[in-house]
Design an enzyme around this catalytic site. Structure first.
Site, PDB file in Angstrom:
ATOM      1  N   LYS A 144       2.427  -2.854 -15.404  1.00  0.00           N
ATOM      2  CA  LYS A 144       3.345  -1.757 -15.711  1.00  0.00           C
ATOM      3  C   LYS A 144       4.739  -2.073 -15.185  1.00  0.00           C
ATOM      4  CE  LYS A 144       2.391   1.248 -11.677  1.00  0.00           C
ATOM      5  NZ  LYS A 144       3.714   1.210 -11.027  1.00  0.00           N
ATOM      6  N   CYS A 181       4.266   6.177  -7.506  1.00  0.00           N
ATOM      7  CA  CYS A 181       3.387   5.747  -8.594  1.00  0.00           C
ATOM      8  C   CYS A 181       2.037   6.470  -8.604  1.00  0.00           C
ATOM      9  CB  CYS A 181       3.184   4.240  -8.528  1.00  0.00           C
ATOM     10  SG  CYS A 181       4.725   3.330  -8.787  1.00  0.00           S
ATOM     11  N   ASP A 223      -0.977  -0.549  -7.563  1.00  0.00           N
ATOM     12  CA  ASP A 223       0.111  -1.251  -6.857  1.00  0.00           C
ATOM     13  C   ASP A 223      -0.206  -1.648  -5.427  1.00  0.00           C
ATOM     14  OD1 ASP A 223       1.319  -0.570  -9.234  1.00  0.00           O
ATOM     15  OD2 ASP A 223       2.885   0.667  -8.347  1.00  0.00           O
TER      16      ASP A 223
END
Length: 211
Positions: free
Chosen positions: A113, A146, A37
């Site tokens: 995701k 995450c 991310d």
């Protein structure tokens, strides 16, 4: 006497951690890099700016260059928010794009995701297993969301994890009306996930890993 014992214990744990990191580096043929991310919304001007995002991304870039130089597997994790009320990482926005510091190359795997855990409802596990991967080097954002959830899931799937601590970042949090600074959140979550001798993950910095 207590100080001597304590210092000896600290030194021993440090040496064990360094030996583990070096062992992983010597066994890189079954090691992959996860970059989680590192997307534009986390950077200055983005919809969810993090503390130290650019500095962390530059460290992730150094690790990425190491993996590329040694022709080792790299997996880019990209979050797209599909939940109602989401305010960042929205599909088809610039903010959701992977930042240029760690932009994927054509042959590098990209996992999309929709949940903090990068393994949930994705083909990440199948991909890693198909490559014979046993060890993961993990970088990315946010440290306490995450990165942590992916690391803990990876441990449950049997992977050996190494987090590059200075290649991760988060932001200030609120707890019962009081602000918990990003630096404290960062330290606490890295300390927690590396507890019990690095049960879930060992922690290193980028400089020590690539040297």
């Amino acid at each position: 006497m207590k100080n001597i014992v304590r210092n000896t214990l600290i030194l021993s744990l440090t040496l064990i951690s360094l030996l583990t990191i070096n062992a992983q580096k010597r066994n890189m043929e079954n090691t992959a890099l996860l970059i989680i991310d590192v997307q534009n919304d986390y950077f200055k001007g983005g919809a969810m700016t993090l503390s130290g995002a650019e500095e962390a991304a530059k460290k992730a870039q150094q690790v990425l260059e190491f993996f590329r130089k040694n022709n080792l597997p790299v997996v880019h994790i990209k979050h797209l928010a599909t939940n109602e009320g989401a305010t960042f990482f929205l599909p088809d926005t610039k903010g959701a794009e992977i930042n240029s510091l760690v932009a994927p190359k054509n042959e590098e795997k990209i996992i999309i995701k929709h949940y903090p855990n990068s393994f949930r409802e994705t083909d990440l596990l199948e991909y890693l297993q198909s490559k014979g991967i046993k060890n993961l080097v993990i970088t990315g954002m946010m440290t306490d969301v995450c990165v942590e959830s992916t690391t803990r899931a990876a441990f449950d799937f049997g992977f050996n994890n190494l987090i590059i601590g200075d290649a991760t970042a988060t932001r200030d949090r609120d707890l019962n009306g009081k602000v918990v600074k990003a630096e404290e959140v960062q330290r606490s979550f890295l300390a927690g996930i590396s507890t019990l001798g690095g049960l879930y993950a060992k922690i290193a910095n980028a400089r020590d890993f690539i040297k």
